[in-house]
Motif scaffolding. Structure first.
Motif, PDB file in Angstrom:
ATOM      1  N   ILE A 261      -3.285  56.564  -6.327  1.00  0.00           N
ATOM      2  CA  ILE A 261      -3.849  56.714  -7.681  1.00  0.00           C
ATOM      3  C   ILE A 261      -4.928  57.799  -7.658  1.00  0.00           C
ATOM      4  O   ILE A 261      -4.882  58.763  -8.417  1.00  0.00           O
ATOM      5  CB  ILE A 261      -4.466  55.388  -8.181  1.00  0.00           C
ATOM      6  CG1 ILE A 261      -3.417  54.281  -8.211  1.00  0.00           C
ATOM      7  CG2 ILE A 261      -5.061  55.573  -9.567  1.00  0.00           C
ATOM      8  CD1 ILE A 261      -3.982  52.934  -8.606  1.00  0.00           C
ATOM      9  N   LEU A 262      -5.881  57.622  -6.728  1.00  0.00           N
ATOM     10  CA  LEU A 262      -6.988  58.582  -6.655  1.00  0.00           C
ATOM     11  C   LEU A 262      -6.492  59.962  -6.225  1.00  0.00           C
ATOM     12  O   LEU A 262      -6.855  60.988  -6.817  1.00  0.00           O
ATOM     13  CB  LEU A 262      -8.041  58.070  -5.669  1.00  0.00           C
ATOM     14  CG  LEU A 262      -9.329  58.867  -5.631  1.00  0.00           C
ATOM     15  CD1 LEU A 262     -10.095  58.705  -6.929  1.00  0.00           C
ATOM     16  CD2 LEU A 262     -10.197  58.444  -4.458  1.00  0.00           C
ATOM     17  N   ALA A 263      -5.604  59.987  -5.195  1.00  0.00           N
ATOM     18  CA  ALA A 263      -5.111  61.269  -4.696  1.00  0.00           C
ATOM     19  C   ALA A 263      -4.383  62.030  -5.799  1.00  0.00           C
ATOM     20  O   ALA A 263      -4.621  63.226  -6.011  1.00  0.00           O
ATOM     21  CB  ALA A 263      -4.183  61.045  -3.499  1.00  0.00           C
ATOM     22  N   ALA A 264      -3.507  61.322  -6.528  1.00  0.00           N
ATOM     23  CA  ALA A 264      -2.741  61.981  -7.583  1.00  0.00           C
ATOM     24  C   ALA A 264      -3.662  62.480  -8.685  1.00  0.00           C
ATOM     25  O   ALA A 264      -3.479  63.582  -9.207  1.00  0.00           O
ATOM     26  CB  ALA A 264      -1.701  61.020  -8.154  1.00  0.00           C
ATOM     27  N   ALA A 265      -4.678  61.683  -9.023  1.00  0.00           N
ATOM     28  CA  ALA A 265      -5.605  62.113 -10.075  1.00  0.00           C
ATOM     29  C   ALA A 265      -6.349  63.380  -9.641  1.00  0.00           C
ATOM     30  O   ALA A 265      -6.496  64.315 -10.428  1.00  0.00           O
ATOM     31  CB  ALA A 265      -6.595  60.994 -10.392  1.00  0.00           C
ATOM     32  N   LEU A 266      -6.788  63.409  -8.377  1.00  0.00           N
ATOM     33  CA  LEU A 266      -7.523  64.596  -7.903  1.00  0.00           C
ATOM     34  C   LEU A 266      -6.627  65.823  -7.901  1.00  0.00           C
ATOM     35  O   LEU A 266      -7.042  66.918  -8.296  1.00  0.00           O
ATOM     36  CB  LEU A 266      -8.096  64.327  -6.504  1.00  0.00           C
ATOM     37  CG  LEU A 266      -9.237  63.300  -6.471  1.00  0.00           C
ATOM     38  CD1 LEU A 266      -9.682  63.032  -5.044  1.00  0.00           C
ATOM     39  CD2 LEU A 266     -10.413  63.774  -7.311  1.00  0.00           C
TER      40      LEU A 266
ATOM     41  N   PRO B  43      -6.372  61.957 -18.724  1.00  0.00           N
ATOM     42  CA  PRO B  43      -4.929  62.205 -18.651  1.00  0.00           C
ATOM     43  C   PRO B  43      -4.355  62.055 -17.249  1.00  0.00           C
ATOM     44  O   PRO B  43      -3.263  61.478 -17.094  1.00  0.00           O
ATOM     45  CB  PRO B  43      -4.771  63.644 -19.159  1.00  0.00           C
ATOM     46  CG  PRO B  43      -6.099  64.206 -19.289  1.00  0.00           C
ATOM     47  CD  PRO B  43      -7.082  63.117 -19.303  1.00  0.00           C
ATOM     48  N   THR B  44      -5.076  62.524 -16.221  1.00  0.00           N
ATOM     49  CA  THR B  44      -4.479  62.469 -14.880  1.00  0.00           C
ATOM     50  C   THR B  44      -4.427  61.036 -14.341  1.00  0.00           C
ATOM     51  O   THR B  44      -3.404  60.629 -13.795  1.00  0.00           O
ATOM     52  CB  THR B  44      -5.268  63.352 -13.898  1.00  0.00           C
ATOM     53  OG1 THR B  44      -6.645  63.018 -13.982  1.00  0.00           O
ATOM     54  CG2 THR B  44      -5.089  64.809 -14.184  1.00  0.00           C
ATOM     55  N   VAL B  45      -5.506  60.272 -14.514  1.00  0.00           N
ATOM     56  CA  VAL B  45      -5.478  58.895 -14.002  1.00  0.00           C
ATOM     57  C   VAL B  45      -4.412  58.081 -14.735  1.00  0.00           C
ATOM     58  O   VAL B  45      -3.635  57.339 -14.121  1.00  0.00           O
ATOM     59  CB  VAL B  45      -6.859  58.212 -14.125  1.00  0.00           C
ATOM     60  CG1 VAL B  45      -6.771  56.774 -13.675  1.00  0.00           C
ATOM     61  CG2 VAL B  45      -7.886  58.944 -13.307  1.00  0.00           C
ATOM     62  N   LEU B  46      -4.349  58.237 -16.057  1.00  0.00           N
ATOM     63  CA  LEU B  46      -3.353  57.475 -16.816  1.00  0.00           C
ATOM     64  C   LEU B  46      -1.943  57.864 -16.386  1.00  0.00           C
ATOM     65  O   LEU B  46      -1.083  57.005 -16.178  1.00  0.00           O
ATOM     66  CB  LEU B  46      -3.540  57.711 -18.315  1.00  0.00           C
ATOM     67  CG  LEU B  46      -4.795  57.073 -18.913  1.00  0.00           C
ATOM     68  CD1 LEU B  46      -5.008  57.541 -20.341  1.00  0.00           C
ATOM     69  CD2 LEU B  46      -4.695  55.558 -18.891  1.00  0.00           C
ATOM     70  N   ALA B  47      -1.689  59.176 -16.218  1.00  0.00           N
ATOM     71  CA  ALA B  47      -0.353  59.619 -15.801  1.00  0.00           C
ATOM     72  C   ALA B  47      -0.014  59.064 -14.423  1.00  0.00           C
ATOM     73  O   ALA B  47       1.119  58.626 -14.178  1.00  0.00           O
ATOM     74  CB  ALA B  47      -0.282  61.142 -15.787  1.00  0.00           C
TER      75      ALA B  47
END
Lengths: 282, 104
Positions: A261-266, B43-47
């Motif tokens: 989750i964190l890696a993808a968000a970053l 947007p990135t966390v939700l995606a």
């Protein structure tokens, strides 16, 4: 004092007006909110008139109204948690107590799953905390809007800073006027979510076992996030960032502790910043 | 008793994660580029949270068209785009999923 940062941002935007050419799209619902509750933002109030801004109560209930529809998607999730927690052998007081003070859907689910297979307590604590690492990003994201508040306010709002409460309050902070009582909006979304999560867990304990799995009610959380995602997208660079984050989340599924989750968000944020640079330069 | 302490520890750590940047908000960089970067958080966390919910079933990938959640999610995206309403999005997605499940 309170507005210093926003004035700075505002002046910066005027100064670099040519760079910020993209149309910012606001949800119609929120546009109505600005029109009805906040007729004037502090930027266009003439200096000799009294500033007009929403009262604490108006902000609070605007937050409650923004959060209420999200509870529909959250309720089944809370019930699923209640059912799984009972099945894992947690005592009822612990299930309810955890919903009241832990206040993290995915963290609580992991907790319950690990507890059910008799994992050592130290590993449960580590895993449940790492799963919640994304809250660091939420904290950083709202921090600039809360930095004038006394510590007790900061602590209270941090406690209530969950996925849905955060996502519902961010548009108001970002696009709404910088009025002195705007943190009451976050208090409204946060307390509404707290009450909803608490009651849904209890409902899950009481009648959750009667809901068959074929109803696929767990899908409702994803749908809530879809609604929030679509409404949070305003710029082309944000759409690209979201796509990058989704792709990265799928590719990094093998990471332990839901670190993806964190890696993808970053990764998504990095891609977004890069696209934004290109967008501005063009 | 041990369970109570475990719950308190988990809650405490989660609270500290949420409180971290808010507590240090005075020391955050005040330049607009940093602010612009934070715009990408929702947007990135939700995606990142949504994608696996749709494409991962029972801890394995499912990109095939017979994964009904893909279609239901696509309809929900359209509903969210055109109505900009949370209730309409949830209703569209759930009803779509139930209809698809009863047909296939």
């Amino acid at each position: 004092m309170i507005f210093r940062r926003d004035e700075y941002r505002y002046n910066y935007r005027i100064h670099h007006a040519r760079k910020f050419t993209d149309k910012i799209r606001t949800a119609p619902k929120y546009r109505a909110y600005i029109k009805n509750i906040m007729p004037l933002s502090n930027h266009n109030v003439p200096a000799d008139t009294m500033p007009q801004y929403a009262t604490r109560k108006a902000e609070y209930f605007a937050g409650v109204r923004a959060e209420l529809p999200l509870l529909l998607g959250l309720f089944p999730f809370g019930m699923v948690y209640g059912v799984l927690a009972l099945a894992a052998g947690l005592p009822v007081w612990a299930i309810i107590f955890m919903s009241a003070i832990f206040l993290a859907g995915s963290g609580q689910l992991i907790f319950v799953q690990l507890f059910g297979v008799a994992t050592p307590y130290s590993i449960i604590a580590t895993t449940a905390s790492i799963v919640n690492l994304r809250h660091l990003l939420y904290s950083a994201s709202v921090a600039p809007y809360l930095d004038h508040l006394p510590r007790r306010w900061k602590m209270l709002l941090s406690f209530l800073l969950t996925d849905e409460a955060y996502a519902a309050a961010v548009p108001r902070f970002r696009d709404g006027p910088a009025t002195p009582h705007r943190h009451w909006f976050l208090l409204g979304t946060g307390t509404t979510l707290w009450v909803g999560w608490f009651t849904s867990s209890i409902t899950g304990i009481l009648i959750g076992h009667a809901v068959p799995a074929s109803w696929s009610l767990d899908f409702s959380v994803a749908l809530t996030f879809i609604a929030l995602l679509v409404m949070s997208l305003q710029r082309k660079s944000e759409i690209i960032a979201a796509l990058a984050a989704a792709g990265a989340a799928l590719m990094l599924q093998s990471l332990p502790y839901k670190l993806w989750i964190l890696a993808a968000a970053l990764i998504g944020i990095a891609v977004g910043v890069f696209c934004r640079r290109l967008e501005i330069r063009r | 008793m041990e369970l109570l302490i475990l719950i308190l520890v988990c809650s405490g750590i989660t609270f500290l994660l949420r409180y971290s940047f808010i507590a240090a908000s005075k020391y955050l960089p005040k330049n607009p580029h940093f602010q612009d970067m934070l715009r990408f958080v929702p947007p990135t966390v939700l995606a990142a949270l949504i994608a696996p919910e749709i494409f991962v079933q029972n801890s394995s990938f499912d990109f095939a068209p017979d994964n009904l959640r893909i279609w239901a999610a696509a309809l929900a995206f359209l509903a969210a785009y055109f109505t900009r309403n949370v209730l309409a999005t949830i209703a569209t997605g759930m009803i779509a999923l139930w209809c698809l499940q009863s047909f296939f």
